[in-house]
Design a protein around this motif. Sequence first.
Motif, PDB file in Angstrom:
ATOM      1  N   SER A  13     -31.983  44.275  80.476  1.00 59.46           N
ATOM      2  CA  SER A  13     -32.254  43.200  81.435  1.00 59.46           C
ATOM      3  C   SER A  13     -33.453  42.372  81.002  1.00 59.46           C
ATOM      4  O   SER A  13     -33.602  41.222  81.428  1.00 59.46           O
ATOM      5  CB  SER A  13     -32.490  43.780  82.834  1.00 59.46           C
ATOM      6  OG  SER A  13     -33.554  44.716  82.813  1.00 59.46           O
ATOM      7  N   ASN A  14     -34.319  42.950  80.193  1.00 57.15           N
ATOM      8  CA  ASN A  14     -35.490  42.247  79.679  1.00 57.15           C
ATOM      9  C   ASN A  14     -35.332  42.083  78.174  1.00 57.15           C
ATOM     10  O   ASN A  14     -35.273  43.070  77.437  1.00 57.15           O
ATOM     11  CB  ASN A  14     -36.758  43.040  80.005  1.00 57.15           C
ATOM     12  CG  ASN A  14     -38.032  42.312  79.621  1.00 57.15           C
ATOM     13  OD1 ASN A  14     -37.994  41.285  78.956  1.00 57.15           O
ATOM     14  ND2 ASN A  14     -39.162  42.851  80.022  1.00 57.15           N
ATOM     15  N   CYS A 155     -35.618  36.178  89.028  1.00 58.93           N
ATOM     16  CA  CYS A 155     -34.320  35.867  88.448  1.00 58.93           C
ATOM     17  C   CYS A 155     -34.540  34.801  87.378  1.00 58.93           C
ATOM     18  O   CYS A 155     -35.617  34.208  87.282  1.00 58.93           O
ATOM     19  CB  CYS A 155     -33.330  35.384  89.517  1.00 58.93           C
ATOM     20  SG  CYS A 155     -33.844  33.868  90.371  1.00 58.93           S
ATOM     21  N   ASP A 156     -33.522  34.536  86.575  1.00 60.59           N
ATOM     22  CA  ASP A 156     -33.688  33.599  85.469  1.00 60.59           C
ATOM     23  C   ASP A 156     -33.998  32.185  85.951  1.00 60.59           C
ATOM     24  O   ASP A 156     -34.776  31.458  85.319  1.00 60.59           O
ATOM     25  CB  ASP A 156     -32.435  33.586  84.589  1.00 60.59           C
ATOM     26  CG  ASP A 156     -32.335  34.848  83.735  1.00 60.59           C
ATOM     27  OD1 ASP A 156     -33.385  35.457  83.453  1.00 60.59           O
ATOM     28  OD2 ASP A 156     -31.213  35.234  83.362  1.00 60.59           O
ATOM     29  N   GLU A 157     -33.419  31.780  87.077  1.00 59.37           N
ATOM     30  CA  GLU A 157     -33.715  30.449  87.617  1.00 59.37           C
ATOM     31  C   GLU A 157     -35.201  30.320  87.933  1.00 59.37           C
ATOM     32  O   GLU A 157     -35.836  29.305  87.613  1.00 59.37           O
ATOM     33  CB  GLU A 157     -32.889  30.212  88.881  1.00 59.37           C
ATOM     34  CG  GLU A 157     -33.135  28.857  89.538  1.00 59.37           C
ATOM     35  CD  GLU A 157     -32.376  28.683  90.837  1.00 59.37           C
ATOM     36  OE1 GLU A 157     -32.666  27.704  91.562  1.00 59.37           O
ATOM     37  OE2 GLU A 157     -31.500  29.522  91.146  1.00 59.37           O
ATOM     38  N   ARG A 159     -37.721  32.227  86.698  1.00 55.04           N
ATOM     39  CA  ARG A 159     -38.536  32.341  85.480  1.00 55.04           C
ATOM     40  C   ARG A 159     -38.562  31.023  84.707  1.00 55.04           C
ATOM     41  O   ARG A 159     -39.602  30.607  84.197  1.00 55.04           O
ATOM     42  CB  ARG A 159     -37.987  33.446  84.579  1.00 55.04           C
ATOM     43  CG  ARG A 159     -38.078  34.829  85.170  1.00 55.04           C
ATOM     44  CD  ARG A 159     -37.905  35.885  84.108  1.00 55.04           C
ATOM     45  NE  ARG A 159     -36.654  35.766  83.391  1.00 55.04           N
ATOM     46  CZ  ARG A 159     -36.527  35.980  82.080  1.00 55.04           C
ATOM     47  NH1 ARG A 159     -37.583  36.281  81.354  1.00 55.04           N
ATOM     48  NH2 ARG A 159     -35.346  35.885  81.506  1.00 55.04           N
ATOM     49  N   THR A 160     -37.420  30.363  84.636  1.00 53.31           N
ATOM     50  CA  THR A 160     -37.341  29.077  83.944  1.00 53.31           C
ATOM     51  C   THR A 160     -38.176  28.031  84.674  1.00 53.31           C
ATOM     52  O   THR A 160     -38.857  27.204  84.044  1.00 53.31           O
ATOM     53  CB  THR A 160     -35.877  28.625  83.836  1.00 53.31           C
ATOM     54  OG1 THR A 160     -35.129  29.626  83.115  1.00 53.31           O
ATOM     55  CG2 THR A 160     -35.759  27.300  83.118  1.00 53.31           C
ATOM     56  N   GLN A 182     -42.781  36.922  78.382  1.00 55.39           N
ATOM     57  CA  GLN A 182     -41.377  36.898  78.777  1.00 55.39           C
ATOM     58  C   GLN A 182     -40.537  36.134  77.760  1.00 55.39           C
ATOM     59  O   GLN A 182     -41.020  35.225  77.077  1.00 55.39           O
ATOM     60  CB  GLN A 182     -41.218  36.235  80.145  1.00 55.39           C
ATOM     61  CG  GLN A 182     -41.719  37.054  81.317  1.00 55.39           C
ATOM     62  CD  GLN A 182     -41.318  36.441  82.640  1.00 55.39           C
ATOM     63  OE1 GLN A 182     -40.560  35.479  82.698  1.00 55.39           O
ATOM     64  NE2 GLN A 182     -41.833  36.994  83.732  1.00 55.39           N
ATOM     65  N   LEU A 184     -36.967  33.971  77.775  1.00 55.59           N
ATOM     66  CA  LEU A 184     -35.985  33.362  78.676  1.00 55.59           C
ATOM     67  C   LEU A 184     -34.572  33.504  78.116  1.00 55.59           C
ATOM     68  O   LEU A 184     -34.395  33.883  76.956  1.00 55.59           O
ATOM     69  CB  LEU A 184     -36.348  31.889  78.888  1.00 55.59           C
ATOM     70  CG  LEU A 184     -37.720  31.647  79.525  1.00 55.59           C
ATOM     71  CD1 LEU A 184     -37.982  30.150  79.692  1.00 55.59           C
ATOM     72  CD2 LEU A 184     -37.848  32.358  80.864  1.00 55.59           C
ATOM     73  N   PRO A 185     -33.545  33.221  78.924  1.00 50.69           N
ATOM     74  CA  PRO A 185     -32.161  33.420  78.478  1.00 50.69           C
ATOM     75  C   PRO A 185     -31.807  32.661  77.197  1.00 50.69           C
ATOM     76  O   PRO A 185     -30.957  33.121  76.420  1.00 50.69           O
ATOM     77  CB  PRO A 185     -31.331  32.913  79.663  1.00 50.69           C
ATOM     78  CG  PRO A 185     -32.208  33.122  80.840  1.00 50.69           C
ATOM     79  CD  PRO A 185     -33.599  32.845  80.356  1.00 50.69           C
TER      80      PRO A 185
END
Length: 294
Positions: A13-14, A155-157, A159-160, A182, A184-185
């Motif tokens: 997940s990370n 969540c990714d949203e 973090r972005t 971190q 990101l995706p």
Amino acid sequence: MIRSYDDVPIRPSNLAGPAPEFPWPHGMRAAMMLSFDIDAESAITSKDPSHADKLVSMSYGGYEARVGLPKVLELLRELDLKATFFTTGWAADAYPAMVESVLRDGHEVGHHGYHHLLPDPGSPHIEDELARGFEALAKHGVRPVGYRAPYGESCDELRTALKREGMLYSSSWRDDVRPYRQVLPDLSPGVVELPPSSCFDDWMHGLSTRFGARSIFPKEHVLSMWKDELDETRAWGAMVGTVLHPLVSGRPMRLRLLRHFLTYTIECRDVWIATGEQIARHFEACEAGGSTAS
């Protein structure tokens, strides 16, 4: 969106690699990110806005401005310590004097959402919570560089968005004992993550409310646990991240506990007690220059 077990990706997940083992400043053996979450009544209404009409229930949060925060600030002055206070925008708007008192004592103010709403993936309020939180703190001349997600979720949203907004660090994830960057995706670097330590969440041990009824642990139990966690963290050369709340640790027995623990930490003489921004800036300096920051 994940809708079934078949949709669960088979990957960590990370995506970040192992946290680098940079040295701590001034020859210190370990670090402590001393941080508090200021929720006030938003801790009660975040679960259900109708709770605003339940005034005794709301009073659990109201204790923070009336008694809890002043007592915590008094203790920090007594011990000559600086901390980070992650503050909801609602609390800042409802109690502007509370934010001003934190700033007046030279502490860091961080972003903690607006209504303390859970940032679940796909939640329509993620951007609004972020924007309104910035707006509330801007009224006090603060552009925060640190963020702690309500309920410690991400969540990714989100973090972005933190990277887009130029944030320096987050302190929400529970997957390490050292700071890391971190990923990101899209595999680009995100903000610095300063992982908090779950056992240093005072809410879990020191408060029982109508919406979270649990036993309150005595000082001896919690102090023993906190000392053990700190001592082993020192042996690892790692970092403790606290998740304290003035509406909990500002109560008489809990303040005595906190005083004992912080005094013990100071007397260890090898723990760098710092704000989130100080630790994140140190990480960035080490990241940029190898391991030479001091």
